[in-house]
Structures are given as structure tokens and as C-alpha cells.
Design a protein around this motif. Sequence first.
Motif, PDB file in Angstrom:
ATOM      1  N   SER A 129       0.896  -1.152   0.000  1.00 29.75           N
ATOM      2  CA  SER A 129       0.000   0.000   0.000  1.00 29.75           C
ATOM      3  C   SER A 129       0.934   1.201   0.000  1.00 29.75           C
ATOM      4  N   GLY A 130       0.976   1.879  -1.126  1.00 30.46           N
ATOM      5  CA  GLY A 130       1.987   2.918  -1.276  1.00 30.46           C
ATOM      6  C   GLY A 130       3.356   2.245  -1.284  1.00 30.46           C
ATOM      7  N   GLU A 131       4.261   2.721  -0.452  1.00 32.27           N
ATOM      8  CA  GLU A 131       5.590   2.116  -0.383  1.00 32.27           C
ATOM      9  C   GLU A 131       5.731   1.144   0.781  1.00 32.27           C
ATOM     10  N   LYS A 132       4.637   0.925   1.516  1.00 23.53           N
ATOM     11  CA  LYS A 132       4.660   0.074   2.706  1.00 23.53           C
ATOM     12  C   LYS A 132       4.172  -1.339   2.380  1.00 23.53           C
ATOM     13  N   ILE A 133       4.928  -2.330   2.864  1.00 22.84           N
ATOM     14  CA  ILE A 133       4.495  -3.725   2.736  1.00 22.84           C
ATOM     15  C   ILE A 133       3.392  -3.959   3.755  1.00 22.84           C
ATOM     16  N   ILE A 134       2.214  -4.372   3.283  1.00 22.02           N
ATOM     17  CA  ILE A 134       1.087  -4.601   4.190  1.00 22.02           C
ATOM     18  C   ILE A 134       0.810  -6.087   4.423  1.00 22.02           C
ATOM     19  N   LYS A 135       1.369  -6.955   3.546  1.00 22.64           N
ATOM     20  CA  LYS A 135       1.141  -8.392   3.700  1.00 22.64           C
ATOM     21  C   LYS A 135       2.257  -9.136   2.983  1.00 22.64           C
ATOM     22  N   GLU A 136       2.696 -10.230   3.584  1.00 23.79           N
ATOM     23  CA  GLU A 136       3.631 -11.142   2.938  1.00 23.79           C
ATOM     24  C   GLU A 136       2.967 -12.511   2.868  1.00 23.79           C
ATOM     25  N   ILE A 137       2.947 -13.076   1.673  1.00 24.13           N
ATOM     26  CA  ILE A 137       2.278 -14.352   1.447  1.00 24.13           C
ATOM     27  C   ILE A 137       3.337 -15.399   1.110  1.00 24.13           C
ATOM     28  N   GLY A 142      -0.106 -25.391  -4.113  1.00 28.81           N
ATOM     29  CA  GLY A 142      -1.560 -25.492  -4.182  1.00 28.81           C
ATOM     30  C   GLY A 142      -2.298 -24.248  -3.739  1.00 28.81           C
ATOM     31  N   ARG A 143      -1.590 -23.225  -3.319  1.00 28.50           N
ATOM     32  CA  ARG A 143      -2.196 -21.981  -2.837  1.00 28.50           C
ATOM     33  C   ARG A 143      -2.447 -21.026  -4.007  1.00 28.50           C
ATOM     34  N   ALA A 144      -3.613 -20.386  -3.984  1.00 32.41           N
ATOM     35  CA  ALA A 144      -3.931 -19.332  -4.944  1.00 32.41           C
ATOM     36  C   ALA A 144      -4.190 -18.048  -4.180  1.00 32.41           C
ATOM     37  N   VAL A 145      -3.748 -16.949  -4.754  1.00 32.52           N
ATOM     38  CA  VAL A 145      -3.956 -15.627  -4.174  1.00 32.52           C
ATOM     39  C   VAL A 145      -4.599 -14.756  -5.240  1.00 32.52           C
ATOM     40  N   PHE A 146      -5.724 -14.151  -4.893  1.00 35.20           N
ATOM     41  CA  PHE A 146      -6.442 -13.248  -5.794  1.00 35.20           C
ATOM     42  C   PHE A 146      -6.317 -11.820  -5.291  1.00 35.20           C
ATOM     43  N   PHE A 147      -6.132 -10.870  -6.219  1.00 36.20           N
ATOM     44  CA  PHE A 147      -6.179  -9.454  -5.871  1.00 36.20           C
ATOM     45  C   PHE A 147      -6.443  -8.616  -7.114  1.00 36.20           C
ATOM     46  N   SER A 148      -6.874  -7.398  -6.880  1.00 34.93           N
ATOM     47  CA  SER A 148      -7.135  -6.462  -7.961  1.00 34.93           C
ATOM     48  C   SER A 148      -5.829  -6.151  -8.685  1.00 34.93           C
ATOM     49  N   GLY A 149      -5.903  -5.995  -9.998  1.00 35.75           N
ATOM     50  CA  GLY A 149      -4.722  -5.760 -10.812  1.00 35.75           C
ATOM     51  C   GLY A 149      -3.988  -4.469 -10.524  1.00 35.75           C
ATOM     52  N   ASP A 150      -4.629  -3.544  -9.810  1.00 35.88           N
ATOM     53  CA  ASP A 150      -3.940  -2.295  -9.475  1.00 35.88           C
ATOM     54  C   ASP A 150      -3.223  -2.380  -8.122  1.00 35.88           C
ATOM     55  N   THR A 151      -3.120  -3.581  -7.577  1.00 32.61           N
ATOM     56  CA  THR A 151      -2.407  -3.811  -6.319  1.00 32.61           C
ATOM     57  C   THR A 151      -0.921  -4.012  -6.610  1.00 32.61           C
ATOM     58  N   TYR A 152      -0.097  -3.167  -6.026  1.00 33.60           N
ATOM     59  CA  TYR A 152       1.347  -3.329  -6.204  1.00 33.60           C
ATOM     60  C   TYR A 152       1.813  -4.535  -5.400  1.00 33.60           C
ATOM     61  N   HIS A 153       2.640  -5.355  -6.034  1.00 34.17           N
ATOM     62  CA  HIS A 153       3.136  -6.575  -5.419  1.00 34.17           C
ATOM     63  C   HIS A 153       4.552  -6.837  -5.912  1.00 34.17           C
TER      64      HIS A 153
END
Length: 173
Positions: A129-137, A142-153
Motif C-alpha cells: 500500500s503505497g511504499e509500505k508492505i502490508i502483507k507477505e504471502i 496449491g495456494r492461490a492468491v487473488f487481488f485487484s490488478g492495481d495492487t502493487y506486489h
Amino acid sequence: MKLTIIDNVISLGYQNLVEESFNSTNFDWYYQAAISAEGRDDVNTGFSHRIFGDNAASPYYQFTYPILLEAINKYKKGTIIKQLYRIRGAMFVKNQTSQPHLPHIDHQFEHYTMLYYVNDSDGPTKIFSGEKIIKEIDPKKGRAVFFSGDTYHASSSPKKHPNRVVINYNFMI
């Protein structure tokens, strides 16, 4: 679409088949000089395989597209994929780099992203979120992660496991 993590999104037998195929000496990996974004100062290299995109499909398309179909049904039953933009395999090897991978979005247009982790590994996916890491996966087979395409990762290279393999899907629902 909020960030959603689904473990065992496909059966264990299918997970094993995908892992064996992507780790096979017959799987074609291509060196990529800049893994996060074109036109930026990215010192991180990696290996990639374009499975689908730019009106072309590799022989692995029929094998990997059903993963997205199964996952999207577990995410929200009855959801239809309106447009598939890209499927890309990515692999980073142990101690490939100590530099952090650059935060990025995959496309500049509206879309959704799903990451499917092919194997258990270290080297988490970082969500920003901005320049801050908000989550580490953590990469978990077998794991799937979904997010909006405008999410920086950003991906990261493994330090303990031999490699980190993920399938990246970009689509519209």
C-alpha cells in the motif's frame, strides 16, 4: 476484489502433476533480464515462460488454464472469466539475488491477478500500500492468491529452497 488466499485450490494429484511438469528438464524456461517491469532499473533476473498472451499459447495452456477455472469457482461460485489476458510461469532460484524485487502491477488497464504457487518455498510475495508492505504471502504448493490488478506486489528469491515457482494469471471477471 479484496486480497483472498485459498489453499489447496486444486486437488493434491493435480498439484503434484503441475509441480512435476514445471520442474521437469523438458519444461522450457527463458531467461528474463528484468523481472519486475520493463523500462525500470530492475537488477533482478529470473526465468519465465509465457503460457498465454499476445494471441499466442504454449503447449502448457490447456494444462494451466483449468487451474484458474477451478480457483475462480472456489473464490466465488458461478463467476465467469470474461477475458484472459495472460498466463505466465515464473521461477527464481536459490540465492539468485539479495536485492529486493521491485513492486509493480502487471498491466496498466483494469484487470485481476491470481498467483498460483507451484511448490512450497520461501521467498514471499509482498503486497504493498503505497511504499509500505502490508502483507507477505508465503509460497505454498496449491495456494492461490487473488487481488485487484492495481495492487502493487513483488516476488522475492528463495534463500532456503532450490526454487520458487509461480503461475501468474491476469484476467477480467
